[in-house]
Design a protein around this motif. Structure first.
Motif, PDB file in Angstrom:
ATOM      1  N   SER A 138      28.046 -20.783  23.738  1.00 46.43           N
ATOM      2  CA  SER A 138      26.591 -20.999  23.741  1.00 46.43           C
ATOM      3  C   SER A 138      25.855 -19.731  23.304  1.00 46.43           C
ATOM      4  O   SER A 138      24.879 -19.808  22.549  1.00 46.43           O
ATOM      5  CB  SER A 138      26.107 -21.470  25.110  1.00 46.43           C
ATOM      6  OG  SER A 138      26.339 -20.483  26.088  1.00 46.43           O
ATOM      7  N   ILE A 139      26.314 -18.563  23.742  1.00 48.97           N
ATOM      8  CA  ILE A 139      25.693 -17.299  23.313  1.00 48.97           C
ATOM      9  C   ILE A 139      25.866 -17.114  21.812  1.00 48.97           C
ATOM     10  O   ILE A 139      24.924 -16.737  21.103  1.00 48.97           O
ATOM     11  CB  ILE A 139      26.286 -16.107  24.087  1.00 48.97           C
ATOM     12  CG1 ILE A 139      25.798 -16.136  25.532  1.00 48.97           C
ATOM     13  CG2 ILE A 139      25.930 -14.779  23.420  1.00 48.97           C
ATOM     14  CD1 ILE A 139      26.503 -15.150  26.433  1.00 48.97           C
ATOM     15  N   PHE A 140      27.059 -17.410  21.297  1.00 50.03           N
ATOM     16  CA  PHE A 140      27.312 -17.298  19.856  1.00 50.03           C
ATOM     17  C   PHE A 140      26.382 -18.218  19.065  1.00 50.03           C
ATOM     18  O   PHE A 140      25.794 -17.805  18.067  1.00 50.03           O
ATOM     19  CB  PHE A 140      28.784 -17.619  19.549  1.00 50.03           C
ATOM     20  CG  PHE A 140      29.084 -17.677  18.093  1.00 50.03           C
ATOM     21  CD1 PHE A 140      29.217 -16.510  17.345  1.00 50.03           C
ATOM     22  CD2 PHE A 140      29.235 -18.898  17.449  1.00 50.03           C
ATOM     23  CE1 PHE A 140      29.481 -16.557  15.986  1.00 50.03           C
ATOM     24  CE2 PHE A 140      29.500 -18.955  16.089  1.00 50.03           C
ATOM     25  CZ  PHE A 140      29.628 -17.783  15.352  1.00 50.03           C
ATOM     26  N   LEU A 141      26.237 -19.472  19.514  1.00 52.96           N
ATOM     27  CA  LEU A 141      25.372 -20.418  18.811  1.00 52.96           C
ATOM     28  C   LEU A 141      23.912 -19.990  18.860  1.00 52.96           C
ATOM     29  O   LEU A 141      23.199 -20.060  17.848  1.00 52.96           O
ATOM     30  CB  LEU A 141      25.537 -21.818  19.395  1.00 52.96           C
ATOM     31  CG  LEU A 141      26.859 -22.514  19.089  1.00 52.96           C
ATOM     32  CD1 LEU A 141      26.960 -23.835  19.836  1.00 52.96           C
ATOM     33  CD2 LEU A 141      27.013 -22.732  17.596  1.00 52.96           C
ATOM     34  N   ILE A 142      23.455 -19.532  20.016  1.00 54.58           N
ATOM     35  CA  ILE A 142      22.059 -19.094  20.146  1.00 54.58           C
ATOM     36  C   ILE A 142      21.780 -17.911  19.221  1.00 54.58           C
ATOM     37  O   ILE A 142      20.774 -17.900  18.507  1.00 54.58           O
ATOM     38  CB  ILE A 142      21.735 -18.736  21.614  1.00 54.58           C
ATOM     39  CG1 ILE A 142      21.668 -20.004  22.451  1.00 54.58           C
ATOM     40  CG2 ILE A 142      20.422 -17.965  21.722  1.00 54.58           C
ATOM     41  CD1 ILE A 142      21.625 -19.758  23.948  1.00 54.58           C
ATOM     42  N   THR A 143      22.660 -16.915  19.225  1.00 56.10           N
ATOM     43  CA  THR A 143      22.416 -15.737  18.374  1.00 56.10           C
ATOM     44  C   THR A 143      22.521 -16.081  16.895  1.00 56.10           C
ATOM     45  O   THR A 143      21.734 -15.588  16.094  1.00 56.10           O
ATOM     46  CB  THR A 143      23.382 -14.590  18.716  1.00 56.10           C
ATOM     47  OG1 THR A 143      24.725 -15.059  18.630  1.00 56.10           O
ATOM     48  CG2 THR A 143      23.122 -14.031  20.089  1.00 56.10           C
ATOM     49  N   THR A 144      23.456 -16.945  16.529  1.00 56.02           N
ATOM     50  CA  THR A 144      23.620 -17.314  15.120  1.00 56.02           C
ATOM     51  C   THR A 144      22.417 -18.099  14.611  1.00 56.02           C
ATOM     52  O   THR A 144      21.856 -17.781  13.560  1.00 56.02           O
ATOM     53  CB  THR A 144      24.909 -18.127  14.920  1.00 56.02           C
ATOM     54  OG1 THR A 144      26.019 -17.359  15.380  1.00 56.02           O
ATOM     55  CG2 THR A 144      25.115 -18.479  13.460  1.00 56.02           C
ATOM     56  N   ILE A 145      22.012 -19.106  15.363  1.00 51.46           N
ATOM     57  CA  ILE A 145      20.883 -19.941  14.933  1.00 51.46           C
ATOM     58  C   ILE A 145      19.589 -19.138  14.920  1.00 51.46           C
ATOM     59  O   ILE A 145      18.823 -19.203  13.950  1.00 51.46           O
ATOM     60  CB  ILE A 145      20.768 -21.194  15.834  1.00 51.46           C
ATOM     61  CG1 ILE A 145      21.956 -22.119  15.590  1.00 51.46           C
ATOM     62  CG2 ILE A 145      19.451 -21.927  15.584  1.00 51.46           C
ATOM     63  CD1 ILE A 145      22.094 -23.241  16.595  1.00 51.46           C
ATOM     64  N   SER A 146      19.341 -18.357  15.972  1.00 53.16           N
ATOM     65  CA  SER A 146      18.095 -17.577  16.002  1.00 53.16           C
ATOM     66  C   SER A 146      18.083 -16.520  14.906  1.00 53.16           C
ATOM     67  O   SER A 146      17.048 -16.277  14.294  1.00 53.16           O
ATOM     68  CB  SER A 146      17.883 -16.938  17.372  1.00 53.16           C
ATOM     69  OG  SER A 146      18.877 -15.975  17.646  1.00 53.16           O
ATOM     70  N   SER A 147      19.224 -15.912  14.634  1.00 55.07           N
ATOM     71  CA  SER A 147      19.286 -14.915  13.562  1.00 55.07           C
ATOM     72  C   SER A 147      18.975 -15.556  12.214  1.00 55.07           C
ATOM     73  O   SER A 147      18.207 -15.014  11.414  1.00 55.07           O
ATOM     74  CB  SER A 147      20.672 -14.276  13.533  1.00 55.07           C
ATOM     75  OG  SER A 147      20.793 -13.401  12.454  1.00 55.07           O
ATOM     76  N   PHE A 148      19.551 -16.726  11.957  1.00 56.57           N
ATOM     77  CA  PHE A 148      19.302 -17.431  10.697  1.00 56.57           C
ATOM     78  C   PHE A 148      17.835 -17.809  10.563  1.00 56.57           C
ATOM     79  O   PHE A 148      17.218 -17.580   9.524  1.00 56.57           O
ATOM     80  CB  PHE A 148      20.192 -18.675  10.605  1.00 56.57           C
ATOM     81  CG  PHE A 148      19.943 -19.486   9.375  1.00 56.57           C
ATOM     82  CD1 PHE A 148      20.393 -19.059   8.142  1.00 56.57           C
ATOM     83  CD2 PHE A 148      19.225 -20.672   9.454  1.00 56.57           C
ATOM     84  CE1 PHE A 148      20.141 -19.809   6.997  1.00 56.57           C
ATOM     85  CE2 PHE A 148      18.970 -21.424   8.321  1.00 56.57           C
ATOM     86  CZ  PHE A 148      19.437 -20.985   7.088  1.00 56.57           C
ATOM     87  N   VAL A 149      17.261 -18.381  11.608  1.00 57.22           N
ATOM     88  CA  VAL A 149      15.862 -18.827  11.561  1.00 57.22           C
ATOM     89  C   VAL A 149      14.915 -17.636  11.411  1.00 57.22           C
ATOM     90  O   VAL A 149      14.007 -17.648  10.576  1.00 57.22           O
ATOM     91  CB  VAL A 149      15.507 -19.661  12.819  1.00 57.22           C
ATOM     92  CG1 VAL A 149      14.018 -19.907  12.910  1.00 57.22           C
ATOM     93  CG2 VAL A 149      16.266 -20.976  12.807  1.00 57.22           C
ATOM     94  N   LEU A 150      15.126 -16.592  12.210  1.00 61.77           N
ATOM     95  CA  LEU A 150      14.211 -15.448  12.177  1.00 61.77           C
ATOM     96  C   LEU A 150      14.339 -14.643  10.885  1.00 61.77           C
ATOM     97  O   LEU A 150      13.360 -14.053  10.430  1.00 61.77           O
ATOM     98  CB  LEU A 150      14.434 -14.561  13.398  1.00 61.77           C
ATOM     99  CG  LEU A 150      14.071 -15.210  14.735  1.00 61.77           C
ATOM    100  CD1 LEU A 150      14.479 -14.326  15.891  1.00 61.77           C
ATOM    101  CD2 LEU A 150      12.592 -15.549  14.803  1.00 61.77           C
ATOM    102  N   ASN A 151      15.527 -14.617  10.279  1.00 67.45           N
ATOM    103  CA  ASN A 151      15.694 -13.900   9.014  1.00 67.45           C
ATOM    104  C   ASN A 151      15.161 -14.684   7.823  1.00 67.45           C
ATOM    105  O   ASN A 151      15.035 -14.142   6.733  1.00 67.45           O
ATOM    106  CB  ASN A 151      17.157 -13.525   8.783  1.00 67.45           C
ATOM    107  CG  ASN A 151      17.553 -12.311   9.567  1.00 67.45           C
ATOM    108  OD1 ASN A 151      16.753 -11.408   9.779  1.00 67.45           O
ATOM    109  ND2 ASN A 151      18.791 -12.275  10.018  1.00 67.45           N
TER     110      ASN A 151
END
Length: 192
Positions: free
Chosen positions: A31-44
């Motif tokens: 869940s931590i991996f998914l949250i960081t990956t998705i938020s990183s993609f969206v915010l970038n």
């Protein structure tokens, strides 16, 4: 030397992840991996391009980085609470703390520092000039003096007098989208 340090930190991080999955469980880490990956993609993917009176300005927004800082802090807090809920053995708490420090506290501190340091950096592109501001490093170049543009540790402006100017976009809070857009806009102004 930098590469050795980089690979050593990477190896330590992989070992920590291996131990953390064993200590805290598989699903919390997924869940931590998914949250960081998705938020990183969206915010970038948030762009910073604006255009006014024929001048294109790239001035990266601070709020995406602030949100990523808050997400990093929330993940650290979650791991800390999870460590207490699971009643992690005393000999394993140092491993969890090492992971929290390496993957939450340090990135949050570094991101906060760069957010403060790199605010108000920008690149402006007009039909006749390219100007940039990176903290105290300010410059302006005539479009006619630029022979070519490339991406090499930032935006590299190769000039007609066989010199170059490097705009270090990594130190300016620029995302990949911003860099690619700025290079495309500079190339379009050079073609005119």
């Amino acid at each position: 030397m930098k590469k050795i340090i980089y690979y050593a930190i990477l190896a330590i991080n992989f070992l920590l992840i291996w131990f953390i999955v064993d200590i805290l469980g598989f699903w919390p880490m997924i869940s931590i991996f998914l949250i960081t990956t998705i938020s990183s993609f969206v915010l970038n993917s948030v762009g910073s391009r604006s255009e006014s009176d024929g001048v294109i300005t790239y001035n990266p927004k601070e709020w995406p980085k602030l949100i990523s800082i808050l997400i990093g802090a929330a993940i650290g807090y979650y791991l800390y609470n999870l460590m207490g809920e699971l009643k992690v053995a005393e000999d394993q708490t140092s491993i969890v703390w090492a992971y929290i420090i390496l993957n939450s506290i340090l990135p949050v501190l570094i991101a906060t520092y760069t957010l403060i340091r790199d605010r108000n950096d920008s690149i402006s592109i007009s039909s006749s000039h390219i100007s940039f501001k990176d903290n105290d490093n300010v410059g302006e170049i005539k479009v006619e003096d630029i022979a070519s543009v490339s991406i090499e540790a930032g935006i590299k402006l190769n000039l007609t007098n066989n010199t170059f100017i490097l705009i270090e976009t990594a130190k300016m809070n620029f995302t990949t989208k911003d860099v690619l857009g700025a290079v495309a806009d500079i190339n379009s102004k050079m073609a005119k």
